[in-house]
Design a protein around this motif. Structure first.
Motif, PDB file in Angstrom:
ATOM      1  N   ASN A 338       0.804  -1.227   0.000  1.00  0.00           N
ATOM      2  CA  ASN A 338       0.000   0.000   0.000  1.00  0.00           C
ATOM      3  C   ASN A 338       0.836   1.275   0.000  1.00  0.00           C
ATOM      4  N   ARG A 339       2.144   1.131   0.118  1.00  0.00           N
ATOM      5  CA  ARG A 339       3.087   2.265   0.019  1.00  0.00           C
ATOM      6  C   ARG A 339       2.667   3.439   0.901  1.00  0.00           C
ATOM      7  N   ASP A 340       2.300   3.140   2.131  1.00  0.00           N
ATOM      8  CA  ASP A 340       1.866   4.196   3.045  1.00  0.00           C
ATOM      9  C   ASP A 340       3.090   4.885   3.646  1.00  0.00           C
ATOM     10  N   SER A 341       3.176   6.188   3.473  1.00  0.00           N
ATOM     11  CA  SER A 341       4.347   6.937   3.922  1.00  0.00           C
ATOM     12  C   SER A 341       4.456   6.991   5.444  1.00  0.00           C
ATOM     13  N   LYS A 342       3.303   7.068   6.133  1.00  0.00           N
ATOM     14  CA  LYS A 342       3.340   7.096   7.601  1.00  0.00           C
ATOM     15  C   LYS A 342       3.897   5.791   8.152  1.00  0.00           C
ATOM     16  N   ALA A 343       3.461   4.688   7.578  1.00  0.00           N
ATOM     17  CA  ALA A 343       3.952   3.385   8.028  1.00  0.00           C
ATOM     18  C   ALA A 343       5.434   3.229   7.732  1.00  0.00           C
ATOM     19  N   GLN A 344       5.859   3.670   6.550  1.00  0.00           N
ATOM     20  CA  GLN A 344       7.271   3.593   6.188  1.00  0.00           C
ATOM     21  C   GLN A 344       8.134   4.418   7.151  1.00  0.00           C
ATOM     22  N   GLU A 345       7.626   5.584   7.507  1.00  0.00           N
ATOM     23  CA  GLU A 345       8.359   6.443   8.444  1.00  0.00           C
ATOM     24  C   GLU A 345       8.454   5.800   9.820  1.00  0.00           C
ATOM     25  N   ALA A 346       7.353   5.170  10.263  1.00  0.00           N
ATOM     26  CA  ALA A 346       7.345   4.501  11.573  1.00  0.00           C
ATOM     27  C   ALA A 346       8.340   3.350  11.605  1.00  0.00           C
ATOM     28  N   VAL A 347       8.426   2.584  10.523  1.00  0.00           N
ATOM     29  CA  VAL A 347       9.388   1.482  10.455  1.00  0.00           C
ATOM     30  C   VAL A 347      10.811   2.014  10.482  1.00  0.00           C
ATOM     31  N   ALA A 348      11.057   3.081   9.719  1.00  0.00           N
ATOM     32  CA  ALA A 348      12.408   3.666   9.659  1.00  0.00           C
ATOM     33  C   ALA A 348      12.844   4.188  11.030  1.00  0.00           C
ATOM     34  N   LYS A 349      11.934   4.861  11.731  1.00  0.00           N
ATOM     35  CA  LYS A 349      12.268   5.413  13.040  1.00  0.00           C
ATOM     36  C   LYS A 349      12.476   4.331  14.091  1.00  0.00           C
ATOM     37  N   SER A 350      11.892   3.157  13.865  1.00  0.00           N
ATOM     38  CA  SER A 350      12.006   2.060  14.829  1.00  0.00           C
ATOM     39  C   SER A 350      13.131   1.088  14.478  1.00  0.00           C
ATOM     40  N   THR A 351      14.054   1.542  13.643  1.00  0.00           N
ATOM     41  CA  THR A 351      15.167   0.699  13.162  1.00  0.00           C
ATOM     42  C   THR A 351      14.647  -0.618  12.577  1.00  0.00           C
ATOM     43  N   GLY A 352      13.540  -0.497  11.863  1.00  0.00           N
ATOM     44  CA  GLY A 352      12.921  -1.672  11.285  1.00  0.00           C
ATOM     45  C   GLY A 352      13.769  -2.319  10.199  1.00  0.00           C
ATOM     46  N   LEU A 353      14.497  -1.497   9.423  1.00  0.00           N
ATOM     47  CA  LEU A 353      15.312  -2.044   8.343  1.00  0.00           C
ATOM     48  C   LEU A 353      16.365  -2.999   8.886  1.00  0.00           C
ATOM     49  N   THR A 354      16.983  -2.622   9.997  1.00  0.00           N
ATOM     50  CA  THR A 354      17.994  -3.488  10.612  1.00  0.00           C
ATOM     51  C   THR A 354      17.394  -4.833  11.003  1.00  0.00           C
ATOM     52  N   LYS A 355      16.210  -4.793  11.587  1.00  0.00           N
ATOM     53  CA  LYS A 355      15.562  -6.032  12.017  1.00  0.00           C
ATOM     54  C   LYS A 355      15.128  -6.887  10.819  1.00  0.00           C
ATOM     55  N   ILE A 356      14.719  -6.231   9.754  1.00  0.00           N
ATOM     56  CA  ILE A 356      14.350  -6.961   8.544  1.00  0.00           C
ATOM     57  C   ILE A 356      15.569  -7.667   7.958  1.00  0.00           C
ATOM     58  N   LEU A 357      16.707  -6.949   7.920  1.00  0.00           N
ATOM     59  CA  LEU A 357      17.941  -7.545   7.388  1.00  0.00           C
ATOM     60  C   LEU A 357      18.417  -8.701   8.268  1.00  0.00           C
ATOM     61  N   LEU A 358      18.296  -8.524   9.577  1.00  0.00           N
ATOM     62  CA  LEU A 358      18.691  -9.609  10.492  1.00  0.00           C
ATOM     63  C   LEU A 358      17.797 -10.831  10.305  1.00  0.00           C
ATOM     64  N   LEU A 359      16.519 -10.582  10.089  1.00  0.00           N
ATOM     65  CA  LEU A 359      15.598 -11.690   9.882  1.00  0.00           C
ATOM     66  C   LEU A 359      15.942 -12.458   8.611  1.00  0.00           C
ATOM     67  N   MET A 360      16.404 -11.737   7.602  1.00  0.00           N
ATOM     68  CA  MET A 360      16.771 -12.385   6.344  1.00  0.00           C
ATOM     69  C   MET A 360      17.956 -13.325   6.506  1.00  0.00           C
ATOM     70  N   GLN A 361      18.765 -13.103   7.533  1.00  0.00           N
ATOM     71  CA  GLN A 361      19.940 -13.944   7.762  1.00  0.00           C
ATOM     72  C   GLN A 361      19.603 -15.227   8.516  1.00  0.00           C
ATOM     73  N   THR A 362      18.365 -15.316   8.997  1.00  0.00           N
ATOM     74  CA  THR A 362      17.955 -16.511   9.734  1.00  0.00           C
ATOM     75  C   THR A 362      17.418 -17.552   8.759  1.00  0.00           C
ATOM     76  N   ASN A 363      17.029 -18.669   9.302  1.00  0.00           N
ATOM     77  CA  ASN A 363      16.483 -19.743   8.480  1.00  0.00           C
ATOM     78  C   ASN A 363      14.988 -19.527   8.257  1.00  0.00           C
ATOM     79  N   CYS A 364      14.657 -18.369   7.682  1.00  0.00           N
ATOM     80  CA  CYS A 364      13.249 -18.027   7.470  1.00  0.00           C
ATOM     81  C   CYS A 364      12.749 -18.686   6.191  1.00  0.00           C
ATOM     82  N   SER A 365      11.445 -18.695   6.033  1.00  0.00           N
ATOM     83  CA  SER A 365      10.856 -19.318   4.854  1.00  0.00           C
ATOM     84  C   SER A 365      11.108 -18.469   3.614  1.00  0.00           C
ATOM     85  N   ALA A 366      10.920 -19.080   2.460  1.00  0.00           N
ATOM     86  CA  ALA A 366      11.117 -18.362   1.198  1.00  0.00           C
ATOM     87  C   ALA A 366      10.136 -17.205   1.081  1.00  0.00           C
ATOM     88  N   ASN A 367       8.928 -17.397   1.585  1.00  0.00           N
ATOM     89  CA  ASN A 367       7.916 -16.339   1.518  1.00  0.00           C
ATOM     90  C   ASN A 367       8.335 -15.130   2.352  1.00  0.00           C
TER      91      ASN A 367
END
Length: 400
Positions: A338-367
């Protein structure tokens, strides 16, 4: 305590200060005094705002389970156990006949009998006609709430046995008599234990799309469940209501009604509270994920000032793989789909990108990995960043 002419000394701190009986589910108030859950819940539900033992005014009515004391009581009970009176199968059959003839004094006897051992529970569940007779009380217009509470506790106890859940579903949802009204009444006015049992029964009988729809479309039920979700502080009560809502929230109409009644705000508050167990957190995220794919749902998530940040914050916990996927699904829905700017800003301020990248390094599913890659694209920084050349080479996917 006297049994079979034997006297058993009960340690005083095993007794509830209100009922003076041995506590079955000890919980402690903020004053440090421990009570049996059902007794203190009744005290608080009656409008009291003091600790019964000390009469101190309670700054908070929250209570927490006293697991240490419960274990001590269990050990003591096992070491002090004496043989209980033998109940014949004929006697149990007579109790069932009494209930069928509307002599409901047999209900507490059956509850005590079935609760005393797994063998007893299996026996009563296997009796011909037992489940229809007990469940039929829910359709008795003259039964008081105390009787109805005993019924749901018995049904909750025996529905783990093979075939019982299906019987209960047919009796409650396909009968000409209105059984759901009784469950709705208990959810509104019953004790904490009976509310938990009622929510568990609704979850158990929501087996197929038709039953899920029948339950969710019952007038007043969703609002009562949502009220319980927003007012309960006990994790057992919260978990039972969350599980029930997850089970019945399948249609777009149900999702929209819950969202418009304030579900997102309630879940955001729950997620932002740190003292709930991981099970409550995971179920809250699961329910958010369930409603995030409808327009009202993702709009409410984006507009809530703390919801997105709370989801990101919980991603740092040791979530199960399914809960991690649910959390990423929520972020993917609001930030990427939905490309919501408020949500994107909230994720950025909460260091969400770092957590997303860390999650990608785990044995997560392909989805999960694909959704994370899509989110990284959204949050890719300027050309001087090491992420600037990061190419996920992913295509549009739908995780639902």
């Amino acid at each position: 305590m006297v049994r079979n002419d034997l006297f058993i000394n009960i340690p005083s701190f095993f007794k509830c200060p209100i009922s003076l009986d041995v506590m079955k589910s000890p919980v402690s108030l903020c004053t440090g005094v421990t009570y049996d859950r059902s007794s203190i819940q009744t005290w608080l539900d009656n409008g009291n705002n003091t600790c019964p033992a000390t009469m101190q005014i309670l700054p908070s009515k929250d209570f927490v389970p006293n697991h240490t004391l419960q274990r001590l009581i269990q050990v003591w009970a096992q070491s002090s156990a004496v043989p209980s009176p033998v109940v014949s199968s004929r006697q149990v059959g007579a109790w069932v006949a009494d209930i069928e003839n509307r002599r409901f004094g047999a209900l507490p006897k059956i509850l005590d009998y079935a609760s005393s051992s797994d063998e007893n529970r299996r026996f009563v569940a296997s009796l011909d006609g037992f489940v229809p007779v007990v469940a039929g009380v829910l359709g008795n217009a003259g039964a008081g709430i105390e009787i109805l509470e005993l019924v749901v506790r018995i049904l909750d106890l025996v529905m783990v046995e093979k075939g019982v859940k299906e019987q209960i579903q047919g009796l409650i949802l396909k009968s000409n008599r209105d059984h759901l009204s009784a469950i709705l009444l208990i959810l509104e006015k019953g004790s904490s234990d009976s509310k938990i049992a009622s929510a568990r029964i609704l979850e158990a009988i929501a087996i197929d799309p038709e039953s899920k729809r029948s339950i969710s479309e019952r007038e007043g039920l969703l609002s009562v469940l949502l009220q319980l979700l927003s007012s309960q502080t006990d994790s057992s009560s919260l978990d039972s209501v969350l599980s029930c809502l997850i089970a019945i929230t399948v249609t777009r109409q149900t999702k929209t009604q819950l969202v418009r009644s304030g579900l997102v705000q309630t879940l955001a508050k729950t997620l932002s509270t740190s003292n709930y167990p991981i099970s409550t957190t995971e179920k809250s995220i699961k329910l958010l994920s369930t409603i995030s794919n409808c327009r009202d749902g993702h709009q409410a998530i984006c507009e809530d000032p703390i919801c997105v940040a709370a989801v990101v914050q919980r991603m740092s916990m040791k979530l199960s793989s399914s809960a991690a996927e649910d959390a990423v699904t929520v972020l993917w829905s609001v930030c990427y789909l939905n490309r919501d700017s408020k949500a994107q800003e909230a994720v950025a301020k909460s260091t969400g990108l770092t957590k997303i990248l860390l999650l990608m390094q785990t044995n997560c599913s392909a989805n999960v990995r694909r959704m994370c890659c899509d989110l990284v694209k959204i949050f890719r920084v300027n050309s001087k960043s090491c992420l600037a050349s990061y190419d996920t080479k992913t295509t549009h996917i739908t995780p639902y």
